[in-house]
Design an enzyme around this catalytic site. Sequence first.
Site, short mmCIF file in Angstrom:
data_model
loop_
_atom_site.label_atom_id
_atom_site.label_comp_id
_atom_site.label_asym_id
_atom_site.label_seq_id
_atom_site.Cartn_x
_atom_site.Cartn_y
_atom_site.Cartn_z
N CYS A 82 65.23 75.91 -6.91
CA CYS A 82 65.97 76.90 -7.69
C CYS A 82 65.41 76.99 -9.11
CB CYS A 82 67.46 76.56 -7.70
SG CYS A 82 67.83 74.85 -8.17
N HIS A 470 72.11 76.23 -15.91
CA HIS A 470 72.12 75.02 -15.10
C HIS A 470 73.57 74.62 -14.86
CE1 HIS A 470 72.24 70.60 -14.48
NE2 HIS A 470 71.16 70.84 -13.75
N HIS A 478 72.06 72.81 -10.11
CA HIS A 478 71.51 74.05 -9.56
C HIS A 478 71.19 75.00 -10.70
CE1 HIS A 478 70.74 77.26 -6.78
NE2 HIS A 478 71.70 78.01 -7.29
#
Length: 917
Positions: A82, A470, A478
């Site tokens: 990601c 974040h 993530h």
Amino acid sequence: IDLTGDDKEDLQRAIALSLEESSRTFQETGITDEEVLEASIAENKGSLTSTHMEVWSDPPNPHDRKRQENCPVGLKNVGNTCWFSAVIQSLFHLLEFQRLVLQYSPPANTQDLLCNQKEPRNLPFMQELRCLFSLMVGSKRRYVDPSRAVEILKGAFKSTDSQQQDVSEFSHKLLDWLEDAFQMKPKNPMVELFYGHFVAVGVLEGKKFENTETFGQYPLQVNGYKDLHESLEAAMIEGDIESLHSEKPGVSGQEHWFAELPPVLTFELSRFQFNQVLGRPEKIHNKLEFPAVLYLDRYLNRNRDITRVKRREMRRLKEHLLLLQQRLERYMSYGSGPKRCPLADVLEYTVEFASSQPILSSPSMTDQGSPNSTEGPLSAPFPQQRVPVHKPLTQSRVLPNPLGQPAPRFITEEELRVLEGCLQRWRSEVEKDTRELQGYISRIHTTMELMYSDTTLMQVPYRLHAVLVHEGQASAGHYWAYIFSPQLQHWLKFNDVSVTKSTWEELVRDSFGGYRNASAYCLMYVDDKKPFLVQEKFDKETGQMLSGLDKLPADLKEYVKEDNRLFEKELREWDMLQAHRAAVEKLASAMAGTSTESEAAQPDGQEPSPPESGVLPPYDENVKYGQLTVCPPTPSTPQAIKLEYGRLLWLAQQDTSPENDPRLLYVMVYLIKNQAPKTILERTLLTQFADRDLSFNEQCKNIMKVAQEKLHSIRPEEVNIEEYETWHRDYHNFRETTVFLMIGLELFQKESYVEALMYLIYSYQYNKKLLSRGPYRGHDKELIAHYRRECLLRLNEHAAALFQSGEEPELSDGMTIMNELVVPCLPLLLANEEQAEERDMAAVEDIRNRWCSYLGQEMEPKLQETLTDFLPKLLDCSVETRSFRDPPRLPSLSTLELRERFSRVLTSLRQTSAKER
């Protein structure tokens, strides 16, 4: 507040403060405590699996992967990537950057480029980045796979595949590579786009200096700052500002002034810090606000004189503001002890107390004592009053309304008038002073907010282009990105494969900080006076905006066209398959009547007889699992289905050994033994008869055509397609489990215990899941458990022998086997001690006893140290089951090959066991 004692008032105050804080949090963020609690629970659950690899499986229906019109393309998460998606999407939607990448071509003399490059992987990475960007431009897919570019980048990091990359680390590495790739050009476009210059002006030990430095991504602190301007202001000043105008020899300090701003200005927000006490990194969740448009005039070198004047004025205002706030605080938190409240309220409550009943209207109260007491601070103005005569408690009058509001025992109307007059006057003075202080503070705040609002200091606007977010903690989390689309005129959220429309409000909630552990990690601003940075170019000949495939170079255009052609083919094949399935469902419904007639023809209670010899020959190597191989010599499709069903039903009722398991050859046997619904069985058989591979002769072709026609005539509502697919997925899982077991047993037989263990572990885990749904869904549990156990025991013995050798590299190999294979598998054998097999538990004890037997023996210090470090890991039963690496890749096997290999290895192992016995 002391909550350790018995003071209930302290406890009540603590509760009140907590409620006040919750209310203030809700007003600022719109988040309730319940939402925070839910988010915390969700985060804790997520942290339990945060070390596992993120796995994304493509939806089987390609229409679910089809790009919607005007919607940007997402990026597939190929294993905790990601971080890659967030940064690449932010850069891709900088259209000037996008054009540079798409139009990139290495110099004619590639050898010179490779010699001058610091990183040899630049050229292959740029080629993959071009291909990736071209797909993001013109693909018909909803998202594309960045695996090849990611793999090249991962080689530059010293981390494992299961670790997430830090966005700033990746961004620095990426920009370094890009700068290196474009270095052969007269002016490096990557430097021109992302790098600027600032002037450092200051004093070092009394000596003044001034020099110019280059900067790229500008780091900013979060802790202790309310908004981006406060943080940026602090970053531009180091040390004592006044030292710049001082001649003292020992002073030091400096200021930074932007001499040249880059078109794309990136701020790194320092959200992580290392906790020295705990010895681990921690995330900073503090709130930091930032604007959609950032005016940078106050930080420019050409405005340094104006800014310094305003900074001095700001410091003066802040100092004055601090004094006013301290004075206001003395009014709002009055008192010398720990319990304080507003002074105006103190005065009001005193008036309320004094005016409460009872009130004496006359100074003569002989039987109860005179109010003319000389005690107390209010007795001095009234010397004519007498001292009250106190009587025993038994002779005193009962106080009126003893459970009512507290009131003074003795107060005259004259005393009350004087007291009320003083208290009300004082309260009015306090309230006036409080209002004036609040007004002064408000005006100072307004002045400070408008300090840089002069038009002369609003000439260099930078517009927010992207925010990298974040969510999680320092060790795991993530990433996603919010990017503004000038074409669509709204924000978009790029979350791996998902690209959705968003709002400024959602961005603020997720990016400022303090909400569900999500916060901005990186801010990307673009020069608002350079629209070409984010706007498409126009064709000089047609005057039309270039978009889609039109803006790609010829080589990339063909590359994307080929990928789109393959995707369109996948869509057509899926549509054909769905049409075929719909026809099967329709025919299955039509066959229901035929099956009923067949059942009626069978005598009650009579079992179907096995097929006559030669009616259906055995399967050959070209068989597809669960499909017919020949056409039965019967005149019609219903009769053929009846005969085949009878044969398969008879096979399902036989008691066969694992070596001759008919489920491996016939999907129908698997369905029958697991009591699949009648419609599923009929549809499966009908699909087999409709297979084109069975057209051996004219009779079979006729039956095939009839079956196909009936399949096409079935209506979707007549058979549950999802249930049908579920049954066949179950059978696919059964075959996969078989392959895991077969390969594991083959490797075990070859004494390749290290390789065999992974196959046996996964076969046991998959088989356990199958058996939880029915006894005939999987294989013999005891069989797999036995060889898994034996494999562990033999690995343990091998590792112990290597340890005893005491020599390198044998010692290291032995410890690697134990730490990487044996120890992580022990929790699997003891996953549920109440249900764990006695033999598994005994095996675990044997393994532990083998190593504990070394205790007390004389051995070299190195071996003793190794054993001391290792034994706690072996004996600790509280360790959670470790997440193993991805399952081994399975080979593609035909039905006959799988059946023969599985039968061969089981037969061989049984013979070996018999000889050993």
